[in-house]
Design a protein around this motif. Structure first.
Motif, PDB file in Angstrom:
ATOM      1  N   ALA A 184       0.870  -0.770  -0.082  1.00 53.61           N
ATOM      2  CA  ALA A 184      -0.204   0.070  -0.381  1.00 53.61           C
ATOM      3  C   ALA A 184       0.999   1.388  -0.252  1.00 53.61           C
ATOM      4  N   GLU A 185       2.078   1.224   0.921  1.00 48.80           N
ATOM      5  CA  GLU A 185       3.025   2.469   0.994  1.00 48.80           C
ATOM      6  C   GLU A 185       3.110   2.680  -0.382  1.00 48.80           C
ATOM      7  N   VAL A 186       3.718   1.780  -1.273  1.00 52.30           N
ATOM      8  CA  VAL A 186       4.826   1.717  -2.397  1.00 52.30           C
ATOM      9  C   VAL A 186       3.283   2.610  -3.381  1.00 52.30           C
ATOM     10  N   ASN A 187       2.569   2.091  -3.664  1.00 55.49           N
ATOM     11  CA  ASN A 187       1.311   2.665  -4.577  1.00 55.49           C
ATOM     12  C   ASN A 187       0.975   4.101  -3.720  1.00 55.49           C
ATOM     13  N   ALA A 188       0.664   4.326  -2.551  1.00 53.71           N
ATOM     14  CA  ALA A 188       0.550   5.911  -1.964  1.00 53.71           C
ATOM     15  C   ALA A 188       1.968   6.227  -3.086  1.00 53.71           C
ATOM     16  N   ARG A 189       2.770   6.566  -2.657  1.00 50.23           N
ATOM     17  CA  ARG A 189       4.181   6.992  -2.559  1.00 50.23           C
ATOM     18  C   ARG A 189       4.103   7.675  -3.780  1.00 50.23           C
ATOM     19  N   ALA A 190       3.445   6.754  -5.207  1.00 50.04           N
ATOM     20  CA  ALA A 190       3.707   6.871  -6.314  1.00 50.04           C
ATOM     21  C   ALA A 190       2.274   8.308  -6.386  1.00 50.04           C
ATOM     22  N   VAL A 191       1.274   7.699  -6.069  1.00 44.95           N
ATOM     23  CA  VAL A 191       0.494   8.408  -6.082  1.00 44.95           C
ATOM     24  C   VAL A 191       0.914  10.041  -5.260  1.00 44.95           C
ATOM     25  N   ALA A 192       1.594   9.857  -4.207  1.00 47.11           N
ATOM     26  CA  ALA A 192       1.790  11.794  -3.817  1.00 47.11           C
ATOM     27  C   ALA A 192       2.741  12.126  -4.960  1.00 47.11           C
ATOM     28  N   SER A 193       3.157  11.054  -5.523  1.00 50.54           N
ATOM     29  CA  SER A 193       4.588  11.637  -6.062  1.00 50.54           C
ATOM     30  C   SER A 193       4.575  12.552  -7.993  1.00 50.54           C
ATOM     31  N   ARG A 194       2.912  12.254  -8.013  1.00 49.71           N
ATOM     32  CA  ARG A 194       2.353  13.002  -8.749  1.00 49.71           C
ATOM     33  C   ARG A 194       1.814  13.700  -8.627  1.00 49.71           C
ATOM     34  N   GLY A 195       1.381  14.002  -7.127  1.00 51.21           N
ATOM     35  CA  GLY A 195       0.276  15.418  -6.640  1.00 51.21           C
ATOM     36  C   GLY A 195      -1.011  14.893  -7.172  1.00 51.21           C
ATOM     37  N   LYS A 196      -1.654  13.447  -6.754  1.00 53.54           N
ATOM     38  CA  LYS A 196      -2.257  13.049  -6.928  1.00 53.54           C
ATOM     39  C   LYS A 196      -3.457  12.376  -5.924  1.00 53.54           C
ATOM     40  N   THR A 197      -2.602  12.600  -4.421  1.00 47.31           N
ATOM     41  CA  THR A 197      -3.105  11.973  -3.163  1.00 47.31           C
ATOM     42  C   THR A 197      -4.298  12.389  -2.791  1.00 47.31           C
ATOM     43  N   GLY A 198      -5.665  11.969  -3.255  1.00 47.28           N
ATOM     44  CA  GLY A 198      -6.759  12.460  -2.544  1.00 47.28           C
ATOM     45  C   GLY A 198      -7.941  12.353  -4.351  1.00 47.28           C
ATOM     46  N   ASP A 199      -6.751  11.907  -5.255  1.00 45.99           N
ATOM     47  CA  ASP A 199      -7.691  12.084  -6.350  1.00 45.99           C
ATOM     48  C   ASP A 199      -7.702  10.902  -7.539  1.00 45.99           C
ATOM     49  N   ALA A 200      -6.771  10.396  -7.448  1.00 46.63           N
ATOM     50  CA  ALA A 200      -6.520   9.101  -7.461  1.00 46.63           C
ATOM     51  C   ALA A 200      -6.772   8.152  -6.787  1.00 46.63           C
ATOM     52  N   LEU A 201      -7.040   6.974  -7.362  1.00 41.32           N
ATOM     53  CA  LEU A 201      -7.763   6.051  -5.940  1.00 41.32           C
ATOM     54  C   LEU A 201      -7.198   4.995  -6.624  1.00 41.32           C
ATOM     55  N   PHE A 202      -6.900   4.184  -5.944  1.00 41.60           N
ATOM     56  CA  PHE A 202      -6.611   2.645  -5.539  1.00 41.60           C
ATOM     57  C   PHE A 202      -6.950   2.304  -4.417  1.00 41.60           C
ATOM     58  N   PHE A 203      -7.725   0.948  -5.110  1.00 45.47           N
ATOM     59  CA  PHE A 203      -8.033  -0.139  -3.960  1.00 45.47           C
ATOM     60  C   PHE A 203      -7.769  -1.312  -4.223  1.00 45.47           C
ATOM     61  N   MET A 204      -7.393  -2.256  -2.391  1.00 43.96           N
ATOM     62  CA  MET A 204      -6.911  -3.034  -2.267  1.00 43.96           C
ATOM     63  C   MET A 204      -7.896  -4.091  -1.146  1.00 43.96           C
ATOM     64  N   ARG A 205      -7.102  -5.577  -1.606  1.00 45.22           N
ATOM     65  CA  ARG A 205      -8.156  -6.749  -0.593  1.00 45.22           C
ATOM     66  C   ARG A 205      -7.198  -6.698   0.291  1.00 45.22           C
ATOM     67  N   ALA A 206      -5.862  -6.691   0.045  1.00 43.99           N
ATOM     68  CA  ALA A 206      -5.016  -7.061   1.495  1.00 43.99           C
ATOM     69  C   ALA A 206      -4.933  -5.729   2.273  1.00 43.99           C
ATOM     70  N   GLY A 207      -4.396  -6.297   3.333  1.00 48.15           N
ATOM     71  CA  GLY A 207      -3.836  -5.088   4.305  1.00 48.15           C
ATOM     72  C   GLY A 207      -3.940  -6.194   5.481  1.00 48.15           C
ATOM     73  N   PHE A 208      -3.502  -5.144   6.420  1.00 48.63           N
ATOM     74  CA  PHE A 208      -2.810  -5.825   8.112  1.00 48.63           C
ATOM     75  C   PHE A 208      -2.360  -4.340   8.558  1.00 48.63           C
ATOM     76  N   THR A 209      -1.900  -4.747   9.692  1.00 50.76           N
ATOM     77  CA  THR A 209      -2.147  -3.058  10.933  1.00 50.76           C
ATOM     78  C   THR A 209      -1.403  -1.815   9.509  1.00 50.76           C
ATOM     79  N   GLY A 210      -2.454  -1.011   9.850  1.00 56.08           N
ATOM     80  CA  GLY A 210      -1.572   0.543   9.389  1.00 56.08           C
ATOM     81  C   GLY A 210      -1.241   0.103   7.481  1.00 56.08           C
ATOM     82  N   VAL A 211      -2.502  -0.412   7.004  1.00 58.79           N
ATOM     83  CA  VAL A 211      -2.493  -0.293   5.322  1.00 58.79           C
ATOM     84  C   VAL A 211      -3.325   1.065   5.221  1.00 58.79           C
TER      85      VAL A 211
END
Lengths: 667, 667
Positions: free
Chosen positions: A418-445
């Motif tokens: 999740a962090e890798v995905n979020a970092r990519a989104v943030a790198s393009r200034g798209k946090t809160g606009d580009a939306l990815f979705f996951m089924r896997a998770g654990f603490t902190g996801v």
């Protein structure tokens, strides 16, 4: 929150906000340490774990000095506990120890919620829940023939506790929450009337405790602790996301669906990277870049869609097919996880094709995947979102760049992914606009993943793997800090002749209309299963439900604001808002959609009426009939296809909006 | 046999006859003690056990003084071992201990046989075997649909290790045997390459060790230890026992079968006590006395049969139906096991009828059952034998006269039940003449029970519950001292449409002809299943096989003499006689029938040829063709219906008898 350690009778009491959580005595110890070796048997994401236990030692001797308890059996000190703020830091004093058992006080009638995203039970009392991210299972019920066939042929039937997203955190109806801070395998055993036993296959760093008189505040504390999502983008709320995977034909199908009256704000083509034909069926080609032979001129088409307010979404996962180009790049750069027994990439068989695993513990590899793959091939190409699939499969016998043992890395992987995905989104200034979705998770996801999806339900009404499980999934994951949840409209898994009925597809449309994101999926076997645009009646119903979804957008937007401020999940157990009505506490197949809606989706085949419990302390209006119900009662309402049972709070600030909805839906 | 304890490096080595059995070291202890609470979940004889483990403490500290080792963890001594003859006596020094784990040295390639009567595997290496007498399961294979249905509907599917007769005794190919002397639940875990781990839910009194360079001698030692059966009576060897249960109609059917050329020396009518009609089907009426409305003038008929050399057999089990007369007698005398929570008989539900349990720990109750019931109602009435059914069902939450805890009484019950039967037989001077047979067993059952039967196979060729399992059952039980074994001809359990084929019935006739006792059974659903006298071809084949059985009687008589003298079982793994041929060690579907016959029954459907391994060191003659084979080879022979693969040792003293057999069979 005040955690207090008090020396008592050769042991101690541990309380939070005055509530007794642990009671440790020489004759009834709450702590045990030991050593064992894990047996791990994995088949395509289905894990079979057992422990070869060497030792389990009750820590019968205890000395308490201030905030520190030092525990032993007969000899040298073995474990030290130290109160640090709201947590109990744990230190093993013998390096050979790799098992811990912890018993917490149990009370008659106590309810225990959470555990990450639980698909079968929101209240975990009376059962045992291993915490290990994996395939969720198909059928998930040893009494069903589907589960039997999946077990027999693929070892994939699963059970009630299997989930893509476990998390060793529970909330007790005694108004406290407990979190075990470790990525090791853990197990919550709530079967004993006298105690809850938590088992960990490592000495956890900490036991974290939270308390609040109101459950909503407790959830807020957990959301603060585990991560709070950005608000959902407006485009994801205001219309449906169509899942189509028929190459460029998908565009024409989308237009037809729009022409039928559907409000569409997203087109999700998971086959944007192209296909691979296997004996199982059509699979995706796991080399993360646009396939312009399957989608000619895709970049221009995406831009044109964007101009119409329709976003384009794709698909990615943390593997690289060995016959793809990215795999070669990753091999050359040394970015892949290695085998323990050879200096060679660890290759995972996904069924007639093999893949390498990008080693995200290598910062250069994680950067490469975020910048070069997700950033360069996906965001820069124009994608506004994607399914960030998998995360549950990390083998335990893998060699990682940072040296983490596979048994500890396995559960950590979804959050790292999740962090890798979020970092990519943030790198393009798209946090809160580009939306990815996951089924896997654990603490902190939740700190990284803006949206969960409920995984791969079977295309049916079955109790443990059908439509109803996505409600429980939303409720349990919401309680540990995940505000946004949705599911595959129509379900995903179709095996052994189990296929979608029109009724199932329509009931699922209703359910998804009443979740923050309404996204359809063609399923694992599109050609064998009914699709939304195969049947005019199903399509018309879907279109109406997209109008319901869109009509709710102003209200849902206000819920997103609330979530950002407080951590309250959008879909929530009734007791979060109506804690003083104890009759709400056991309700698991309805939800509050915010404080002002009670949603009771129809999740059984053949139903024409439906019952919903309405919380005491308010009056409620049935969305479709306008009928008024006093809270504290069970309403039995007509529930024909097209009128999912929804009730709004009479005193809501959004009453005018709610009152206007039937006309918009039936327009 | 010399068991030697030697202090080594802070621990000890334990050897028998120079073979290292246990290696105990501080860093790699072989002994662990602990405490736990058993969770017992039982449904109609199917048990689901789990342990709530509190402690498992490695005994890392050890002092050895002479023949005594004293072990502890860090503190006070916890366990004492004392060499006493061929055994290691065990004493817990802390009364709270109720769990013991013991590790024995494992070697690559080691084979491990025994475990009582094991139906799926004779060699237990690589698997885990709980030792708890229970229903054996129907299907016994989680990959079969039959097992699934039984699990789903009746919790009765079972698994590879379920057996009516477990025994915590193994023989190792390292030429020693180990027995755990306890009636508690134990588990043999042979999965680890480094050690065998034995778990016991009590501190066993002793670990007994046996050694001999020759496996045959090792079996002899075990037979001496666990009990040696009287010789089988001639009448049981010299013809077939017909199982018919159609009331007085059974007599006419018997005459017809005899008229078809069958040699019959016994008629077994389990319905001699009458029937009870339930929704499951026809059940027996569990009130142990002749039902002369179902069998008019039975006593006289039995006498007339005896005059013709045909014995009459019945049925009994340790329960009393609450609507029977014996139940009232037992209640009045206080002979029934009681509930823990009330001064009332413990009532067991057997499916639409309830029964009390005769409390054999009460000497007066055991005497009453032996003298009044078996003696008075059965032997004095003229019965020459019976199925002594059950023994596996003793509930663990029962209150017994002698105060034994149910968890310890449960496994002991089959042997106690056997003793009651044996005492009754002895009281009438009929030992070695009257013959009862049991499916349940545990340590020591062979001292009392003259004949085992393999329990309730499904009426099919399935790997884990079909015809082939009775061979493994004979071999494994034979290794721990049970010389005589047989099975229900045709199998027993017919559920979910699984019914006997003519081929199955005929292959089973062949198999039973080549075991000491040849007894037919109509199965649990006689009307749905093919019976021997339903089909002329099946009947003719059965008759021929009875002639095969009878023709072998002189040889089998000599094997009984051998068994009485040495403890050698009649059906035996090839390696008992041919130990120097290592290729014999893994053969589990053939047996030596004595030293001079190799029997390889056809246990697959559709076979017309069959392969048999013939031990090196002898030459072998195929019974039907007279073809000669060198030992150390695999013979591939024609195996049509009617010619079960049998080979006789060319140099046998019985060669003339064997040579004469085909003509007698085909007469």
């Amino acid at each position: 929150m005040s955690v207090v350690l008090t020396a008592v009778e050769g042991g101690f009491d541990l309380t939070i906000a005055g509530t007794l959580v642990m009671r440790h005595r020489p004759e009834a110890p709450a702590l045990f340490v030991g050593a064992g070796r894990a047996d791990v048997d994995m088949y395509r994401g289905n894990y079979f774990l057992s422990d070869r236990l060497d030792a389990r030692v009750p820590l019968t001797r205890c000395t308490v000095a201030g905030d520190v308890a030092t525990l032993s059996a007969d000899g040298a000190p073995l474990l030290r506990l130290r109160i640090e703020g709201g947590a109990v830091a744990i230190e093993a004093l013998d390096p050979s120890l790799n098992r811990l058992w912890l018993r917490c006080v149990a009370e008659a009638g106590e309810r225990l919620w959470g555990g990450g995203e639980q698909l079968s039970y929101v209240d975990m009392a009376g059962r045992r829940f291993p915490m290990w991210t994996s395939e969720p299972g198909v059928g998930r019920d040893k009494s069903t023939y589907l589960t039997f066939q999946c077990d027999r042929d693929h070892r994939s039937g699963g059970d009630y506790w299997n989930t893509n997203y476990p998390q060793p955190t529970y909330l007790s109806s005694r108004r406290y929450a407990l979190h075990v801070e470790t990525t090791a395998y853990t197990c919550f055993d709530f079967r004993d009337p006298a105690f809850h036993e938590i088992e960990a296959w490592a000495i956890p760093a900490r036991i974290e405790l939270f308390a609040a008189p109101r459950f909503a505040d407790l959830v807020g504390h957990l959301s603060t602790r585990f991560g709070r999502q950005p608000k959902l983008p407006a485009w994801a709320i205001e219309g449906a996301i169509l899942g189509l995977k028929q190459g460029e034909e998908s565009f024409a199908r989308m237009e037809a669906i729009i022409a039928a009256g559907a409000i569409v704000t997203g087109l999700w083509c998971e086959d944007w990277i192209g296909l691979r034909i296997t004996s199982f069926g059509k699979r995706l080609f796991w080399d993360w870049k646009a396939n312009e032979s399957r989608y000619p001129a895709l970049k221009a088409k995406i831009a044109a869609l964007n101009d119409r307010g329709i976003r384009f979404l794709g698909y990615v996962n943390p593997y690289l097919a060995i016959d793809g180009t990215l795999y070669q790049e990753a091999v050359a750069a040394g970015y892949l996880a290695l085998r323990l027994d050879a200096d060679a990439p660890y290759i995972v068989d996904f069924g007639e094709f093999d893949c390498g695993i990008v080693d995200f513990t290598n910062p250069a590899a994680a950067d490469w995947f975020a910048e070069r793959v997700i950033g360069g091939e996906m965001l820069d190409y124009g994608l506004s979102g994607w399914m960030a699939d998998f995360g549950e499969y990390l083998p335990t016998d893998v060699r990682l760049h940072d040296g983490t043992d596979g048994m500890l890395a396995h559960n950590a992987w979804p959050t790292i992914w999740a962090e890798v995905n979020a970092r990519a989104v943030a790198s393009r200034g798209k946090t809160g606009d580009a939306l990815f979705f996951m089924r896997a998770g654990f603490t902190g996801v939740g700190r990284y993943c803006p949206l969960l999806w409920a995984g791969d339900q079977s295309v049916d009404f079955s109790r443990h793997d059908g439509i109803g499980t996505v409600i429980r999934a939303a409720l349990s994951s919401g309680l540990v800090g995940n505000a946004y949840h949705h599911s595959d409209l129509g379900g995903y898994t179709s095996l052994y002749g189990n296929v979608r009925t029109p009724e199932l597809l329509m009931r699922w449309s209703e359910l998804c209309a009443l979740t923050p994101v309404m996204r359809s999926h063609e399923g694992n076997r599109p050609d064998d299963n009914l699709q939304l645009d195969d049947d005019p009646a199903v399509l018309a119903h879907f279109a109406a439900m997209t109008r319901l979804h869109a009509a709710l957008a102003p209200y849902v937007t206000s819920l997103c604001d609330e979530a950002a401020a407080t951590g309250m999940p959008l879909q929530r157990p009734l007791f979060l808002d109506w804690q003083d009505d104890a009759d709400c506490w056991g309700v698991e197949t309805q939800y509050g959609y915010g404080r002002d809606l009670v949603v009771a989706p129809v999740i059984e085949a053949g139903a024409t009426r439906w019952s919903a419990y309405l919380p005491a302390g308010a009056a409620w209006i049935h969305l479709w009939s306008g009928e008024r119900y006093e809270g504290g009662t069970t309403a039995d309402v007509a529930a024909p296809i097209g009128e999912p049972p929804v009730f709004w709070r009479e005193a809501s600030d959004h009453a005018a909006l709610f009152r206007s909805i039937p006309a918009k839906v039936n327009a």
